[in-house]
Design an enzyme around this catalytic site. Structure first.
Site, PDB file in Angstrom:
ATOM      1  N   LYS A   2       0.821  -1.213   0.000  1.00  0.00           N
ATOM      2  CA  LYS A   2       0.000   0.000   0.000  1.00  0.00           C
ATOM      3  C   LYS A   2       0.856   1.263   0.000  1.00  0.00           C
ATOM      4  O   LYS A   2       0.375   2.345  -0.350  1.00  0.00           O
ATOM      5  CB  LYS A   2      -0.936  -0.004   1.207  1.00  0.00           C
ATOM      6  CG  LYS A   2      -2.044  -1.041   1.084  1.00  0.00           C
ATOM      7  CD  LYS A   2      -3.377  -0.406   0.862  1.00  0.00           C
ATOM      8  CE  LYS A   2      -4.326  -1.349   0.169  1.00  0.00           C
ATOM      9  NZ  LYS A   2      -5.615  -0.756  -0.127  1.00  0.00           N
ATOM     10  N   ASP A   7      -8.317   0.457   6.913  1.00  0.00           N
ATOM     11  CA  ASP A   7      -8.258  -0.637   7.875  1.00  0.00           C
ATOM     12  C   ASP A   7      -6.817  -0.832   8.317  1.00  0.00           C
ATOM     13  O   ASP A   7      -6.487  -1.813   8.944  1.00  0.00           O
ATOM     14  CB  ASP A   7      -8.860  -1.922   7.300  1.00  0.00           C
ATOM     15  CG  ASP A   7      -8.717  -1.978   5.801  1.00  0.00           C
ATOM     16  OD1 ASP A   7      -7.616  -1.688   5.308  1.00  0.00           O
ATOM     17  OD2 ASP A   7      -9.708  -2.296   5.129  1.00  0.00           O
TER      18      ASP A   7
END
Ligand SMILES: Cc1ncc(COP(=O)(O)O)c(C=O)c1O
Length: 411
Positions: A89, A136
């Site tokens: 990410k 998250d």
């Protein structure tokens, strides 16, 4: 250790599999190039590779596991070391922050020195800009890191079940963390409201009607990882198993391989937790479907109930199959990677190993193998999208710290 393949969690009985009737052969559709393209990838690769600390992540071969699964080869793209953030990410959120800040400076001044922005020399100029997002864990870490790298402010929204360890990791990059009630999708809406009220910029990894440009940049950042893997392989993969949350990662993988390899594009299987299988359900329905509830899976990065608007069409046409697996399959796969029995010792996190878990499960059933043409000639690529991003949880699951596993790997 006991034979990992004997574990019921890794038997096909625990999982669901669906061959995608919407799958299309042929060249990468022109219409998708507005979302993801090789041209976009080259731009992203140019920017990301200029950031301090950039290095391609390792592509690890697992020959013993390949042998056990009856396939020719198995490669695991290990993202655990990406920019020190622990997951792939790092490529997406930070790249989108960069693009947003560049656009904002261009709007204000008519021009922008992108090299200076990338090198953190325009911190003063962007210090009044606030970026925010729902997460998250991993995406928020990337947005916070990107904001810190370039000098902007970040506010990161997390939902009830995100661990305190993950929240702390985000704070370490200087961001303010706001915990909200509800699940991930509720938090996305909460971040949106706060941004509208405060003049902040939402940097989301998921897209929805009216909001597609930034998540497109996020996905384009992910393609840097896919290109690195292709460059390291002797021959392109015949099969890819990739995990799905909102589908951004899977769509970036699919689009990049489809456009780069054309007719040689591998069979792509999207793997999700059975408690949050919105892409699987969408494939069954032939349209985007929202899964509701608390989406309570140990694969925190995949606990998403709504497919990303711009990712879904690429997967609908580009994915060969969809799978839903139980939490236990991910846990067993983490232990298997830590044990080294596959031919290499790897620290893989809960969401990071899901694609590999899907492969192991699918390889155990003859009709699924046949549907995927997964045979002795198969060259499989999986993306280990995170390491021990929640170190305490990793230790509880594997029985050793990530550090101890890594140290063992060196002996
Ligand atoms: C480690 C990890 N893998 C995979 C994914 C799935 O990515 P996407 O939501 O784009 O499908 C995520 C998302 O947060 C993640 O954190």
């Amino acid at each position: 250790m006991t034979d990992p393949f004997a574990d019921p969690a890794l038997s096909p009985a625990s999982a669901a599999f669906f061959t995608n009737p919407g799958h299309r052969a042929g060249p990468y559709p022109e219409a998708f190039k507005a979302t993801l393209s090789q041209a976009g990838h080259l731009r992203a690769a140019g920017v990301v590779s200029a950031w301090a600390g950039y290095a391609p992540t390792p592509l690890v071969s697992l020959p013993l596991l390949a042998g056990r699964l009856g396939i020719a080869s198995l490669h695991y793209k290990d993202e655990s070391g990406r920019f020190g953030l622990g997951s792939f990410k790092a490529l997406g959120g930070a790249y989108a922050v960069f693009r947003l800040l560049a656009a904002e400076l261009r709007r204000r001044n008519g021009t922008v020195d992108e090299a200076a922005l990338a090198a953190g020399r325009l911190k003063e100029a962007v210090s009044d800009i606030t970026v925010c997002c729902a997460t998250d864990g991993n995406h928020g870490r990337s947005v916070a890191w990107g904001a810190q790298l370039f000098g902007a402010r970040a506010v990161i929204f997390i939902h009830a079940t995100v661990s305190e360890g993950r929240a702390e990791a985000i704070r370490r990059y200087g961001a303010e963390v706001v915990r909200t009630a509800g699940n991930y999708d509720d938090t996305v809406r909460e971040a949106d409201r706060a941004a509208a009220g405060n003049g902040w910029f939402v940097v989301s990894d998921t897209s929805y009607p009216g909001y597609t440009d930034i998540p497109r940049d996020v996905m384009q950042g992910y393609a840097v990882m896919v290109a690195e893997a292709l460059a390291d392989l002797d021959a392109p993969p015949t099969h890819v198993f990739v995990q799905g949350g909102v589908g951004g990662l899977a769509a970036a993988v699919t689009a990049h391989l489809w456009e780069a390899l054309g007719a040689e594009v591998p069979v792509i299987t999207v793997v999700e937790p059975d408690k949050a299988a919105c892409l699987y359900e969408s494939a069954m329905a032939g349209r985007p479907v929202t899964v509701t509830g608390d989406l309570d899976t140990v694969m925190a990065g995949l606990a998403c109930g709504e497919p990303s608007l711009i990712a879904w069409p690429i997967l609908q046409q580009g994915a060969g199959a969809f799978m839903a697996i139980p939490d236990e399959a991910a846990l067993q796969t983490m232990r298997l990677l830590a044990s080294g029995v596959g031919g290499a010792t790897i620290v893989g996190g809960e969401s990071g190993v899901a694609g590999l878990a899907g492969l192991i499960v699918a390889a155990g059933r003859d009709d699924w193998r046949a549907a995927l043409r997964l045979d002795g000639g198969a060259r499989v690529l999986v993306f280990g999208s995170e390491g021990d991003t929640d170190p305490d949880l990793y230790t509880r699951i594997v029985g050793r710290t990530g550090e101890a596993v890594r140290a063992g790997a060196l002996r």
